[in-house]
Design a protein around this motif. Sequence first.
Motif, PDB file in Angstrom:
ATOM      1  N   PRO A  53      49.230   1.304  36.485  1.00 16.19           N
ATOM      2  CA  PRO A  53      48.513   0.146  37.026  1.00 16.19           C
ATOM      3  C   PRO A  53      49.195  -1.166  36.641  1.00 16.19           C
ATOM      4  N   LYS A  54      49.117  -2.130  37.542  1.00 13.21           N
ATOM      5  CA  LYS A  54      49.713  -3.436  37.291  1.00 13.21           C
ATOM      6  C   LYS A  54      48.615  -4.491  37.232  1.00 13.21           C
ATOM      7  N   PRO A  55      48.876  -5.587  36.510  1.00 10.21           N
ATOM      8  CA  PRO A  55      47.847  -6.627  36.384  1.00 10.21           C
ATOM      9  C   PRO A  55      47.578  -7.326  37.708  1.00 10.21           C
ATOM     10  N   ASN A  56      46.323  -7.746  37.892  1.00  5.68           N
ATOM     11  CA  ASN A  56      45.893  -8.482  39.077  1.00  5.68           C
ATOM     12  C   ASN A  56      46.219  -7.759  40.381  1.00  5.68           C
ATOM     13  N   THR A  57      46.169  -6.449  40.336  1.00  5.01           N
ATOM     14  CA  THR A  57      46.437  -5.618  41.506  1.00  5.01           C
ATOM     15  C   THR A  57      45.294  -4.616  41.655  1.00  5.01           C
ATOM     16  N   ASP A  58      44.838  -4.425  42.893  1.00  7.51           N
ATOM     17  CA  ASP A  58      43.761  -3.462  43.125  1.00  7.51           C
ATOM     18  C   ASP A  58      44.154  -2.083  42.595  1.00  7.51           C
ATOM     19  N   THR A  59      43.286  -1.519  41.782  1.00  4.25           N
ATOM     20  CA  THR A  59      43.508  -0.183  41.228  1.00  4.25           C
ATOM     21  C   THR A  59      42.296   0.678  41.536  1.00  4.25           C
ATOM     22  N   ALA A  60      42.521   1.757  42.294  1.00  4.11           N
ATOM     23  CA  ALA A  60      41.426   2.680  42.625  1.00  4.11           C
ATOM     24  C   ALA A  60      41.252   3.681  41.484  1.00  4.11           C
ATOM     25  N   ILE A  61      40.008   3.873  41.080  1.00  2.25           N
ATOM     26  CA  ILE A  61      39.691   4.772  39.969  1.00  2.25           C
ATOM     27  C   ILE A  61      38.652   5.782  40.436  1.00  2.25           C
ATOM     28  N   THR A  62      38.898   7.046  40.125  1.00  6.26           N
ATOM     29  CA  THR A  62      37.943   8.103  40.438  1.00  6.26           C
ATOM     30  C   THR A  62      37.515   8.778  39.142  1.00  6.26           C
ATOM     31  N   ILE A  63      36.203   8.945  38.984  1.00  5.95           N
ATOM     32  CA  ILE A  63      35.648   9.607  37.803  1.00  5.95           C
ATOM     33  C   ILE A  63      34.807  10.782  38.275  1.00  5.95           C
ATOM     34  N   GLN A  64      35.123  11.976  37.800  1.00  3.52           N
ATOM     35  CA  GLN A  64      34.304  13.139  38.139  1.00  3.52           C
ATOM     36  C   GLN A  64      33.644  13.690  36.885  1.00  3.52           C
ATOM     37  N   ILE A  65      32.324  13.849  36.955  1.00  3.66           N
ATOM     38  CA  ILE A  65      31.555  14.357  35.831  1.00  3.66           C
ATOM     39  C   ILE A  65      31.353  15.857  36.012  1.00  3.66           C
ATOM     40  N   LYS A  66      31.699  16.639  34.980  1.00  2.00           N
ATOM     41  CA  LYS A  66      31.632  18.090  35.058  1.00  2.00           C
ATOM     42  C   LYS A  66      30.790  18.658  33.920  1.00  2.00           C
TER      43      LYS A  66
ATOM     44  N   PHE B 258      42.746  -5.298  36.740  1.00  2.00           N
ATOM     45  CA  PHE B 258      42.899  -5.631  35.333  1.00  2.00           C
ATOM     46  C   PHE B 258      43.609  -6.982  35.255  1.00  2.00           C
ATOM     47  N   PRO B 259      43.080  -7.944  34.513  1.00  2.00           N
ATOM     48  CA  PRO B 259      43.621  -9.312  34.570  1.00  2.00           C
ATOM     49  C   PRO B 259      45.002  -9.487  33.947  1.00  2.00           C
ATOM     50  N   ASN B 260      45.338  -8.679  32.931  1.00  2.00           N
ATOM     51  CA  ASN B 260      46.615  -8.821  32.236  1.00  2.00           C
ATOM     52  C   ASN B 260      47.192  -7.464  31.894  1.00  2.00           C
ATOM     53  N   SER B 261      48.440  -7.474  31.447  1.00  2.00           N
ATOM     54  CA  SER B 261      49.055  -6.250  30.936  1.00  2.00           C
ATOM     55  C   SER B 261      48.420  -5.896  29.603  1.00  2.00           C
ATOM     56  N   GLY B 262      48.544  -4.620  29.238  1.00  2.00           N
ATOM     57  CA  GLY B 262      48.005  -4.194  27.958  1.00  2.00           C
ATOM     58  C   GLY B 262      47.085  -2.997  28.085  1.00  2.00           C
ATOM     59  N   ASP B 263      46.397  -2.681  27.001  1.00  2.00           N
ATOM     60  CA  ASP B 263      45.515  -1.515  26.948  1.00  2.00           C
ATOM     61  C   ASP B 263      44.070  -1.906  27.230  1.00  2.00           C
ATOM     62  N   TYR B 264      43.409  -1.062  28.019  1.00  2.00           N
ATOM     63  CA  TYR B 264      42.009  -1.275  28.360  1.00  2.00           C
ATOM     64  C   TYR B 264      41.229   0.018  28.111  1.00  2.00           C
ATOM     65  N   LYS B 265      40.002  -0.158  27.687  1.00  2.00           N
ATOM     66  CA  LYS B 265      39.132   1.001  27.508  1.00  2.00           C
ATOM     67  C   LYS B 265      38.075   0.993  28.598  1.00  2.00           C
ATOM     68  N   LEU B 266      37.896   2.147  29.240  1.00  2.00           N
ATOM     69  CA  LEU B 266      36.887   2.331  30.273  1.00  2.00           C
ATOM     70  C   LEU B 266      35.819   3.270  29.729  1.00  2.00           C
TER      71      LEU B 266
END
Length: 280
Positions: A65-78, A127-135
Amino acid sequence: MKRILLMMLIIAVALLTACGKKTDHDKMAQSSNGTAEHGSHAGMNSSEEKGVPTSASWHFATEKPKPNTDTAITIQIKDKDGNAINKFDINHEKKLHLIVVSKDLSYFNHIHPEYKDDGTFEITTKFPNSGDYKLIADYIPTGGSATSQSKWVKVEGTVPALAEITPEESLVKTINDIEVTLTFDHLMADMDLNLTFNMVDAKTKEPITDLQPYLGAVGHVVILSADAEQYLHVHPTKEDAKGPNAQFMTKFPQSGVYKIWGQFQRNDETFIVPFVVKVP
């Protein structure tokens, strides 16, 4: 002879009664398996649901993922067998709450992926900037109880200097012309406590009494420890309050530095009030 038989009968009854009693250790073991109280739920990558242990599978549209770029995220609960969980309780108007924070906790976002059936949730965010993010995915499988699953993601590029997470001496902030004061009845780890957000007009000092429901309540509070490992999502003790006070009850799991985000709505506009505290 009758006396001996009578004594043997009394001893047998006493032994059976003792075996049927639960020890203090048994009671403690049972209570420790309960869920968080007072409208808050805690934990990270926890599967505390009663009879419904779950896990989360995360997929990002791009591996980098790159900063300030649309990032599609999929979460599946099992479930524990790897099958999709298909039913979720509505929790404050949503099936899943997604919290996104930067490593230094300077960035915070509370968003709501769309449910796509088969245990899958989807959202596109930036994501606004480069670096690590927790979801952190926060949900309640039907038949279970509140749980959370988390995932770290690295955003490509030059990482800016991390902000210091420093406890604040004054717990007073002005946001959107509203002066917000945070107070505690006491501040100590591993103890139930009340935290109260008091709101007045920043200019007139008149009490704010027209807060609007945000996700079905007067507000929501998210709390993270400085290392982002301890997570609390707290709901108000009086959901239909309109101000000037919004009160919440929670318990800090251990001593340390925590960041608190209070989320409220007024005049159809949502605003966030952050504070950093040190818990003895």
